[in-house]
Scaffold this motif. Structure first.
Motif, mmCIF file in Angstrom:
data_model
loop_
_atom_site.group_PDB
_atom_site.id
_atom_site.type_symbol
_atom_site.label_atom_id
_atom_site.label_comp_id
_atom_site.label_asym_id
_atom_site.label_seq_id
_atom_site.Cartn_x
_atom_site.Cartn_y
_atom_site.Cartn_z
ATOM 1 N N LEU A 1 -11.431 40.226 -9.614
ATOM 2 C CA LEU A 1 -10.824 41.000 -9.147
ATOM 3 C C LEU A 1 -9.746 40.378 -8.465
ATOM 4 O O LEU A 1 -9.864 39.489 -7.956
ATOM 5 C CB LEU A 1 -11.882 41.397 -7.227
ATOM 6 C CG LEU A 1 -12.659 42.466 -7.911
ATOM 7 C CD1 LEU A 1 -13.558 42.328 -5.939
ATOM 8 C CD2 LEU A 1 -12.193 43.453 -8.387
ATOM 9 N N ILE B 1 -7.704 42.088 -4.517
ATOM 10 C CA ILE B 1 -8.039 43.233 -3.491
ATOM 11 C C ILE B 1 -7.806 43.297 -2.213
ATOM 12 O O ILE B 1 -7.480 42.242 -1.584
ATOM 13 C CB ILE B 1 -8.897 43.684 -3.432
ATOM 14 C CG1 ILE B 1 -9.720 44.166 -5.163
ATOM 15 C CG2 ILE B 1 -9.605 44.983 -3.157
ATOM 16 C CD1 ILE B 1 -8.914 45.302 -5.830
ATOM 17 N N LEU C 1 -13.373 46.379 -0.914
ATOM 18 C CA LEU C 1 -13.988 45.112 -1.347
ATOM 19 C C LEU C 1 -15.358 44.828 -1.281
ATOM 20 O O LEU C 1 -15.828 45.370 -1.869
ATOM 21 C CB LEU C 1 -13.445 44.046 -1.184
ATOM 22 C CG LEU C 1 -13.580 42.171 -1.341
ATOM 23 C CD1 LEU C 1 -13.546 42.374 -2.530
ATOM 24 C CD2 LEU C 1 -13.431 41.597 -0.626
ATOM 25 N N ILE D 1 -16.574 47.450 -3.664
ATOM 26 C CA ILE D 1 -17.147 46.724 -4.813
ATOM 27 C C ILE D 1 -18.331 46.170 -4.902
ATOM 28 O O ILE D 1 -18.656 46.629 -6.218
ATOM 29 C CB ILE D 1 -15.657 46.576 -5.305
ATOM 30 C CG1 ILE D 1 -14.415 47.830 -5.746
ATOM 31 C CG2 ILE D 1 -15.355 45.905 -6.360
ATOM 32 C CD1 ILE D 1 -13.169 47.255 -5.570
ATOM 33 N N LEU E 1 -12.953 36.333 -7.523
ATOM 34 C CA LEU E 1 -11.970 36.661 -7.223
ATOM 35 C C LEU E 1 -10.445 35.980 -6.922
ATOM 36 O O LEU E 1 -10.782 34.892 -7.142
ATOM 37 C CB LEU E 1 -12.065 36.953 -5.355
ATOM 38 C CG LEU E 1 -13.502 37.720 -4.840
ATOM 39 C CD1 LEU E 1 -13.422 37.489 -3.446
ATOM 40 C CD2 LEU E 1 -13.433 39.295 -5.257
ATOM 41 N N THR F 1 -6.901 37.621 -2.503
ATOM 42 C CA THR F 1 -8.173 38.859 -2.288
ATOM 43 C C THR F 1 -8.594 38.205 -0.742
ATOM 44 O O THR F 1 -8.391 37.175 -0.443
ATOM 45 C CB THR F 1 -9.452 38.788 -3.041
ATOM 46 O OG1 THR F 1 -8.834 39.023 -4.327
ATOM 47 C CG2 THR F 1 -10.744 40.006 -2.628
ATOM 48 N N VAL G 1 -9.858 43.852 -12.668
ATOM 49 C CA VAL G 1 -9.307 45.316 -11.799
ATOM 50 C C VAL G 1 -8.433 44.490 -10.630
ATOM 51 O O VAL G 1 -8.723 42.784 -10.363
ATOM 52 C CB VAL G 1 -10.527 46.083 -10.746
ATOM 53 C CG1 VAL G 1 -9.461 46.866 -9.713
ATOM 54 C CG2 VAL G 1 -11.585 47.001 -12.176
ATOM 55 N N ASN H 1 -4.982 44.783 -8.336
ATOM 56 C CA ASN H 1 -5.047 45.683 -6.671
ATOM 57 C C ASN H 1 -4.172 46.893 -6.519
ATOM 58 O O ASN H 1 -3.792 47.689 -7.615
ATOM 59 C CB ASN H 1 -3.053 44.942 -6.205
ATOM 60 C CG ASN H 1 -2.844 44.825 -5.140
ATOM 61 O OD1 ASN H 1 -1.757 46.188 -4.849
ATOM 62 N ND2 ASN H 1 -3.350 44.637 -4.362
ATOM 63 N N THR I 1 -13.361 51.159 -10.534
ATOM 64 C CA THR I 1 -13.383 50.227 -10.250
ATOM 65 C C THR I 1 -15.813 50.572 -10.594
ATOM 66 O O THR I 1 -16.202 50.061 -11.478
ATOM 67 C CB THR I 1 -13.991 48.983 -9.282
ATOM 68 O OG1 THR I 1 -12.403 49.039 -9.455
ATOM 69 C CG2 THR I 1 -14.524 47.851 -9.603
#
Lengths: 242, 242
Positions: free
Chosen positions: A103, A106, A112, A115, A129, A133, A197, A199, A233
């Motif tokens: 990620l 995010i 978050l 997900i 991450l 994040t 994935v 932002n 996601t």
């Protein structure tokens, strides 16, 4: 022991755990509600229980009691549950798995958390991450994971370095773009992959996209520009879970 | 015209649109930000524009200006966008389509908005809400739809009566349960269907489930009890979009 004042140093310290800098300092975070506290206990993260003075929740950990005013003071919920757990942060991840979700930046805690919950549901082994994040121990993230935070390995590192390392180890690196690439519906089963994935507003960083082997997109009505990032996601993880 | 006081009756009236009873009374609601205002304009819902006094946004509708303090007073956002649109509510739906999403008592505004956005993305024709579902014109719902609210037909009626009516018209009625029924991955293409999703905590009402022809579930790790309702609904709509 029963605590009755918000001026008590112990209560003040717990309150501070709503801020990242104190979570980092004490290496602790809080969870609220029976379900989350139980998940924390079962996975060995629960250190101490704080109950409203009339609440019953027998668990073999240090338990202290507080007044209703203090529960309201400590809780992030509109309707507090009267049960707060103080937890140790998760242990460092020693080894990463074969099915990786990455990620990139995010920002929304609800996204978050949602997900993380979906990643556990769809058998992701490790979540990686980017350093920018949102903190996984943010109370809103913890809440949205519905306890799945305790069931999945999560690390925070520089993504570009990590991708370069994983490429040498045979992982397929999959980026996501809104319309370009391979239709998610035609994706094949993969043994070792990293799905990346990005932002909420900006998607995945350009420099990261350049390192990808392939891009996936979700086919949708031309009327709609994009999906919520937690939704997109989760759909990708659902499809990759074969 | 420039408004400078929150005591002004016009400003007070706009502020009241954050409450359902006044949205119902005036048949209006508000949107914030360039993207949402533009979607409202393009679909013929934008009635009036309220701009912070230094903001430029030339659209052929009545435009009034306000001070920064008033924008902050009217906005639900932490960082207001300086652009507020006053919109007419959507017109009554005359005819329902072939691909129907039914929502039974969704309570979280973010969840409802996200579901509306996904429904538009995955070609649902009509959304049918139970009367106790959160108001679609709630500012947080509107925000989470990302403008898709203006692109999909939505009605609010008694679900049981409606299901009985649709059954006589050849619609396949699909319920959702967490583990029982048919694996979503093996669902076939359907010409006319109603897919029913339930409340965050309680799922679909028992009486409604009894009316269903079939139940769908999403296969997931046994470690995870359930998904976020907006995520689960979106995955189902993604899979039914064939």
């Amino acid at each position: 022991m029963l605590y009755t004042s918000t001026d008590n140093p112990k209560i003040k310290k717990i309150k501070k755990l709503s801020q990242k800098k104190y979570r980092d300092k004490y290496n602790e975070f809080i969870v609220e509600g029976r379900h989350l506290v139980l998940e924390a206990y079962k996975t060995g993260h629960l250190k101490e229980l704080i109950l409203e003075k009339n609440e019953l929740f027998p668990l073999p950990v240090e338990t202290n009691y507080v007044t209703n005013d203090i529960i309201n003071y400590l809780s992030i919920l509109k309707s507090p549950t009267n049960i707060i757990g103080i937890c140790d942060k998760k242990k460092e991840v020693k080894e990463i798995g074969r099915r990786i979700l990455m990620l990139d930046n995010i920002q929304d805690p609800g996204n978050l958390g949602t997900i993380i919950r979906s990643a556990a549901a769809f058998n992701i082994d490790t979540i990686i991450l980017s350093p920018d994040t949102v903190d996984i121990y943010n109370p809103k993230v913890v809440r949205a994971t519905q306890g799945m935070l305790f069931h999945i390995d999560i690390i925070k590192v520089n993504l570009i370095d990590k991708i370069k390392e994983l490429k040498t180890k045979g992982y397929k690196i999959l980026g996501t773009k809104v319309t370009v690439g391979k239709n998610l519906k035609s994706v094949e089963k993969m043994e070792k992959f990293v799905i990346i994935v990005g932002n909420e507003g900006n998607g995945v960083d350009e420099e990261i996209l350049e390192l990808c082997d392939e891009y996936l997109y979700i086919e949708m009505s031309p009327m709609c520009e994009s999906l919520n990032v937690a939704v997109a996601t989760s759909i990708i993880l659902y499809e990759l879970d074969k």
